[in-house]
Motif scaffolding. Structure first.
Motif, PDB file in Angstrom:
ATOM      1  N   GLU A   5      -0.973   1.360   6.510  1.00 22.42           N
ATOM      2  CA  GLU A   5      -0.265   2.334   7.331  1.00 22.42           C
ATOM      3  C   GLU A   5       0.459   1.652   8.490  1.00 22.42           C
ATOM      4  N   SER A   6      -0.156   0.615   9.053  1.00 22.44           N
ATOM      5  CA  SER A   6       0.503  -0.146  10.118  1.00 22.44           C
ATOM      6  C   SER A   6       1.723  -0.858   9.544  1.00 22.44           C
ATOM      7  N   GLN A   7       2.861  -0.743  10.232  1.00 23.05           N
ATOM      8  CA  GLN A   7       4.089  -1.382   9.761  1.00 23.05           C
ATOM      9  C   GLN A   7       3.933  -2.898   9.699  1.00 23.05           C
ATOM     10  N   ARG A   8       3.193  -3.455  10.638  1.00 26.62           N
ATOM     11  CA  ARG A   8       2.986  -4.902  10.646  1.00 26.62           C
ATOM     12  C   ARG A   8       2.196  -5.342   9.420  1.00 26.62           C
ATOM     13  N   THR A   9       1.118  -4.617   9.114  1.00 32.60           N
ATOM     14  CA  THR A   9       0.313  -4.951   7.932  1.00 32.60           C
ATOM     15  C   THR A   9       1.119  -4.745   6.664  1.00 32.60           C
TER      16      THR A   9
END
Length: 464
Positions: free
Chosen positions: A409-413
């Motif tokens: 869900e995190s854009q970075r991940t």
């Protein structure tokens, strides 16, 4: 010898207990004959080998094989005399069986010999029986005394080794089918994953969350949390005392316990023998590289953990990074972890590795590797499956790329996981990669193909 006669008679009168069926790890046992291969089932203690033998015996009964043509014997029975002064336990047990059931020797018998590592002469006895008697011989062993290296040396091609791991998620569902009253198909591992109803989906998600906590050892599936943790910690102590310390020239149970905990707590982490040695030294132990390496090998042979090396196009495993270590079971890793170390991501990755290993049963499990993109960026993919070295003049043959992440869900991940897969897809020329998460599901198009994000319950129930 009276005790042998009584033990054999007791085993012959023993009813085959009911079992929750496991997925088959070997083909249907061949008909008894001379020069049959010895079927050897290996795996960590308590992973279910004994009840798998009972499962095979029940199948033979259903097919019409008389009960007296099958002998099951547990060689860890403490009533059995120790081997000394020419006494060989397997020979004595089989001689008594032939006396009690003479026709089994002439017409053929199925012999199920459990925990044979407790008999020093087991390999020579089994090889001789397989060559000279009309039998089908299935044996189990759970320690470094029944390692694949020793089996290959002593049986010289007359054995077939089958690896048993703790429960897969599909098998776990069979043990907990009461938790899915409206999903009978899922309970036996045949769920149509794409047709699961919202109620089935949430039930399966919840059961998978529990699977990462309890793990797959069959004997603890109905235990409360405190009992489960205590029993699983006992399994580790049993491996330390009976499979590792017992084989060291200078046994040290406290040191071996520390190493076992260190390995299990670092499941899905990179760690070399040097790293293990240094950590043990930092804790105040006096230990050298050779002893560390010997103990690590004994723990691997006892199935406490596995190693995954980096992908290489060369014949030897990659040497750029230390191997990743994976515990035999996510629940076992959690049971020995520190209170502040409940890392679900590591346990999810561990479970994914074990599932890949099950799917490669009978083939080269060393074809499961990790992948690091060449160059400065060094983006990583958790698993690349396929032959890194196919032979002189042959190209490498990878066929699956897999990332494991609790959530993207995190854009970075999301960017890190997708870009790493895309780089590996370009390098390997594979048009597809997968990310296993706990909940998310979607397809992501990239420059080099498609990345499928798959919820864990669905990926683990997928049939290859």
């Amino acid at each position: 010898m009276d005790v042998i006669r009584e033990l054999v008679a007791e085993r012959m009168q023993q009813e085959i207990p009911p079992v929750v069926e496991r997925d088959p790890i070997m083909e249907e046992p061949p008909s008894p004959q001379r020069f049959n291969r010895v079927q050897i089932i290996t795996g960590m203690r308590r992973c279910g080998k004994t009840f798998y033998l009972f499962q095979v015996m029940a199948g033979l009964l259903r097919s019409g094989v008389p009960r007296d043509r099958m002998l099951y014997f547990d060689f860890s029975d403490d009533r059995l005399p120790q081997e000394r002064d020419g006494f060989r336990a397997i020979d004595a047990v089989l001689d008594e069986y032939w006396r009690q059931v003479p026709r089994a020797r002439t017409e053929g018998a199925y012999l199920f010999l459990d925990e044979v590592q407790d008999c020093p002469s087991w390999q020579s006895s089994c090889r001789r029986v397989a060559e000279n008697e009309r039998v089908t011989l299935c044996v189990t062993g759970s320690s470094s005394k029944v390692s694949s290296e020793e089996i290959a040396t002593n049986f010289r091609g007359r054995s077939h080794t089958h690896e048993m791991l703790p429960l897969s998620f599909a098998e776990y569902l069979r043990f907990h089918q009461d938790a899915l009253p409206d999903a009978a198909d899922a309970c036996v591992g045949h769920v149509q994953t794409d047709a699961a109803s919202p109620r089935e989906r949430t039930a399966l998600e919840g059961l998978f969350d529990r699977y990462l906590v309890t793990g797959g050892f069959p004997g603890i599936q109905r235990d409360s949390a405190p009992t489960r943790i205590e029993v699983l910690q006992g399994y580790v102590r049993d491996v330390v005392a009976r499979d590792v310390a017992d084989r060291l020239s200078r046994p040290s149970i406290p040191l071996a316990n520390q190493m076992a905990l260190l390995i299990l707590r670092n499941t899905s982490c990179e760690m070399s023998v040097n790293g293990i040695m240094q950590t043990l030294k930092d804790a105040g132990n006096t230990i050298g590289w050779e002893r560390t390496s010997q103990m690590a090998q004994l723990f691997r042979q006892a199935y406490l953990y596995f190693e995954v090396f980096e992908y290489s196009r060369e014949l030897l495993p990659g040497t750029g990074n230390p191997p990743k270590l994976y515990a035999i079971d996510p629940g076992l890793a959690l049971a020995v972890s520190r209170a502040s170390q409940e890392d679900v991501g590591k346990r999810l990755e561990t479970a994914a590795y074990l599932e890949l290993r099950r799917r490669l049963a009978g083939t080269r499990t060393d074809s499961i590797t990790s992948y690091t993109e060449p160059g400065a960026r060094g983006r990583k993919v958790d698993f690349l499956v396929g032959e890194a070295y196919a032979g002189e003049g042959q190209p490498s043959q990878p066929y699956e790329l897999l990332q494991v992440s609790v959530s993207i869900e995190s854009q970075r991940t999301r960017r890190r996981e997708v870009e790493s897969l895309d780089a590996a897809m370009q390098r390997t020329r594979l048009p597809h990669g997968s990310i296993v998460t706990l909940r998310e599901e979607q397809d992501i198009d990239t420059e080099n193909g498609t990345v499928s994000v798959v919820p864990a319950w669905k990926w683990f129930l997928k049939r290859p």
